[in-house]
Design a protein around this motif. Sequence first.
Motif, PDB file in Angstrom:
ATOM      1  N   VAL A   1     -16.000  21.414   5.647  1.00 13.24           N
ATOM      2  CA  VAL A   1     -16.707  22.761   5.906  1.00 13.24           C
ATOM      3  C   VAL A   1     -17.533  22.420   6.622  1.00 13.24           C
ATOM      4  CG1 VAL A   1     -17.895  24.406   4.443  1.00 13.24           C
ATOM      5  CG2 VAL A   1     -15.797  23.395   3.434  1.00 13.24           C
ATOM      6  N   PRO A   2     -17.889  23.444   7.428  1.00 16.49           N
ATOM      7  CA  PRO A   2     -19.020  23.382   8.293  1.00 16.49           C
ATOM      8  C   PRO A   2     -20.460  22.943   7.716  1.00 16.49           C
ATOM      9  CG  PRO A   2     -17.913  25.154   8.767  1.00 16.49           C
ATOM     10  CD  PRO A   2     -17.207  24.800   7.584  1.00 16.49           C
ATOM     11  N   GLN A   3     -21.354  22.220   8.275  1.00 18.32           N
ATOM     12  CA  GLN A   3     -22.729  21.899   7.762  1.00 18.32           C
ATOM     13  C   GLN A   3     -23.284  23.282   7.737  1.00 18.32           C
ATOM     14  OE1 GLN A   3     -23.585  19.442   6.418  1.00 18.32           O
ATOM     15  NE2 GLN A   3     -22.922  17.658   7.590  1.00 18.32           N
ATOM     16  N   PRO A   4     -24.400  23.592   6.826  1.00 21.04           N
ATOM     17  CA  PRO A   4     -25.042  22.279   6.142  1.00 21.04           C
ATOM     18  C   PRO A   4     -24.524  22.066   4.675  1.00 21.04           C
ATOM     19  CG  PRO A   4     -26.130  24.654   5.924  1.00 21.04           C
ATOM     20  CD  PRO A   4     -24.953  24.562   6.614  1.00 21.04           C
ATOM     21  N   THR A   5     -23.209  22.646   4.378  1.00 19.28           N
ATOM     22  CA  THR A   5     -22.840  22.645   2.953  1.00 19.28           C
ATOM     23  C   THR A   5     -22.729  20.923   2.695  1.00 19.28           C
ATOM     24  OG1 THR A   5     -21.347  24.320   3.455  1.00 19.28           O
ATOM     25  CG2 THR A   5     -20.655  22.922   1.594  1.00 19.28           C
ATOM     26  N   ARG A   6     -22.206  20.167   3.331  1.00 23.05           N
ATOM     27  CA  ARG A   6     -22.092  18.884   3.002  1.00 23.05           C
ATOM     28  C   ARG A   6     -23.541  18.254   2.819  1.00 23.05           C
ATOM     29  NH1 ARG A   6     -19.234  16.371   7.032  1.00 23.05           N
ATOM     30  NH2 ARG A   6     -21.047  14.712   7.753  1.00 23.05           N
ATOM     31  N   ALA A   7     -24.577  18.629   3.738  1.00 22.62           N
ATOM     32  CA  ALA A   7     -25.756  18.122   3.680  1.00 22.62           C
ATOM     33  C   ALA A   7     -26.435  18.567   2.316  1.00 22.62           C
ATOM     34  CB  ALA A   7     -26.677  18.573   4.970  1.00 22.62           C
ATOM     35  N   ILE A   8     -26.189  19.741   2.041  1.00 21.29           N
ATOM     36  CA  ILE A   8     -26.972  20.199   0.855  1.00 21.29           C
ATOM     37  C   ILE A   8     -26.649  19.476  -0.383  1.00 21.29           C
ATOM     38  CG2 ILE A   8     -27.044  22.304  -0.699  1.00 21.29           C
ATOM     39  CD1 ILE A   8     -27.125  24.233   1.833  1.00 21.29           C
ATOM     40  N   THR A   9     -25.214  19.159  -0.499  1.00 21.35           N
ATOM     41  CA  THR A   9     -24.614  18.429  -1.713  1.00 21.35           C
ATOM     42  C   THR A   9     -25.129  17.100  -1.651  1.00 21.35           C
ATOM     43  OG1 THR A   9     -22.500  18.000  -0.383  1.00 21.35           O
ATOM     44  CG2 THR A   9     -22.567  19.951  -1.685  1.00 21.35           C
ATOM     45  N   PHE A  10     -25.402  16.449  -0.464  1.00 20.88           N
ATOM     46  CA  PHE A  10     -25.795  15.149  -0.379  1.00 20.88           C
ATOM     47  C   PHE A  10     -27.108  15.034  -0.839  1.00 20.88           C
ATOM     48  CE2 PHE A  10     -28.501  12.145   2.042  1.00 20.88           C
ATOM     49  CZ  PHE A  10     -27.951  10.988   1.708  1.00 20.88           C
ATOM     50  N   PHE A  11     -27.915  15.913  -0.133  1.00 24.34           N
ATOM     51  CA  PHE A  11     -29.289  15.734  -0.339  1.00 24.34           C
ATOM     52  C   PHE A  11     -29.748  16.403  -1.975  1.00 24.34           C
ATOM     53  CE2 PHE A  11     -29.978  15.692   4.321  1.00 24.34           C
ATOM     54  CZ  PHE A  11     -30.767  14.428   4.173  1.00 24.34           C
ATOM     55  N   THR A  12     -29.082  17.198  -2.554  1.00 21.19           N
ATOM     56  CA  THR A  12     -29.226  17.432  -3.969  1.00 21.19           C
ATOM     57  C   THR A  12     -29.094  16.418  -4.830  1.00 21.19           C
ATOM     58  OG1 THR A  12     -28.135  19.771  -3.545  1.00 21.19           O
ATOM     59  CG2 THR A  12     -28.405  18.867  -5.885  1.00 21.19           C
ATOM     60  N   THR A  13     -28.233  15.343  -4.668  1.00 21.76           N
ATOM     61  CA  THR A  13     -28.118  14.100  -5.353  1.00 21.76           C
ATOM     62  C   THR A  13     -29.177  13.305  -5.171  1.00 21.76           C
ATOM     63  OG1 THR A  13     -25.711  14.502  -5.574  1.00 21.76           O
ATOM     64  CG2 THR A  13     -26.712  12.365  -6.336  1.00 21.76           C
TER      65      THR A  13
ATOM     66  N   VAL B   1     -18.713  18.330  -5.439  1.00 22.31           N
ATOM     67  CA  VAL B   1     -18.381  19.298  -4.554  1.00 22.31           C
ATOM     68  C   VAL B   1     -18.673  18.573  -3.240  1.00 22.31           C
ATOM     69  CG1 VAL B   1     -19.679  21.210  -3.236  1.00 22.31           C
ATOM     70  CG2 VAL B   1     -19.243  21.227  -5.690  1.00 22.31           C
ATOM     71  N   HIS B   2     -19.364  17.705  -2.863  1.00 22.66           N
ATOM     72  CA  HIS B   2     -19.417  16.654  -1.562  1.00 22.66           C
ATOM     73  C   HIS B   2     -18.122  16.123  -1.246  1.00 22.66           C
ATOM     74  CE1 HIS B   2     -20.287  13.242   0.998  1.00 22.66           C
ATOM     75  NE2 HIS B   2     -21.531  13.977   1.273  1.00 22.66           N
ATOM     76  N   THR B   3     -17.452  15.760  -2.307  1.00 20.68           N
ATOM     77  CA  THR B   3     -16.062  15.205  -1.913  1.00 20.68           C
ATOM     78  C   THR B   3     -15.250  16.273  -1.321  1.00 20.68           C
ATOM     79  OG1 THR B   3     -16.437  13.306  -3.653  1.00 20.68           O
ATOM     80  CG2 THR B   3     -14.149  14.003  -2.992  1.00 20.68           C
ATOM     81  N   LEU B   4     -15.206  17.288  -2.200  1.00 23.58           N
ATOM     82  CA  LEU B   4     -14.362  18.415  -1.724  1.00 23.58           C
ATOM     83  C   LEU B   4     -14.537  18.958  -0.348  1.00 23.58           C
ATOM     84  CD1 LEU B   4     -14.385  20.535  -5.058  1.00 23.58           C
ATOM     85  CD2 LEU B   4     -12.471  18.904  -4.365  1.00 23.58           C
ATOM     86  N   VAL B   5     -15.599  19.019  -0.064  1.00 23.01           N
ATOM     87  CA  VAL B   5     -16.108  19.493   1.236  1.00 23.01           C
ATOM     88  C   VAL B   5     -15.784  18.519   2.489  1.00 23.01           C
ATOM     89  CG1 VAL B   5     -17.152  21.627   0.454  1.00 23.01           C
ATOM     90  CG2 VAL B   5     -18.726  19.513   1.137  1.00 23.01           C
TER      91      VAL B   5
END
Length: 166
Positions: A135-147, A125-129
């Motif tokens: 996609v606006p933050q925090p989507t990318r940050a959420i996927t980054f911090f999950t991993t 998902v991180h790569t997709l967004v």
Amino acid sequence: METISTKEPDLDKAGFRLLTLDNPVFCCYLFWTSILILKMLMMSILTAMQRIGTKTFANPEDLKMRTTDEVKFNDPNVERVRRAHRNDMENILPLLIMTLIYIATGPNATLARILFRIAAVSRIVHTLVYAFRPVPQPTRAITFFTTFFITAYMAFYVSIRTITYI
């Protein structure tokens, strides 16, 4: 004087059974590792496609393949894909190493498999967004911090499980 044993090690006692196809946790790791490695390989192809599509070549020898005369480094589409690929290398490689070490400690099978799945899907998902459809933050940050937090949890778990051996 110490004698050297020529006897084969007992694989069950040595913990090597954890890293075989008989272990569903290890099999889950192998599957998701393969998916993430394929995803990282595809990022190289995507970078090349962006370079060709935008005629953005970073090396003079690459200019001979195209009609442009100028080496360029600043195309935003190419740079976005390159940053996503770099982010993968900075995060997926530690995840894969830490996950293998985590498996060697014999973690709870259900929890381990859930963590592997969440981390892998999160990176996809991180790569997709990041690279495909910003996609606006925090989507990318959420996927980054999950991993990130899954990798950190595994490192903490291994540290606690092995602290008595230091």
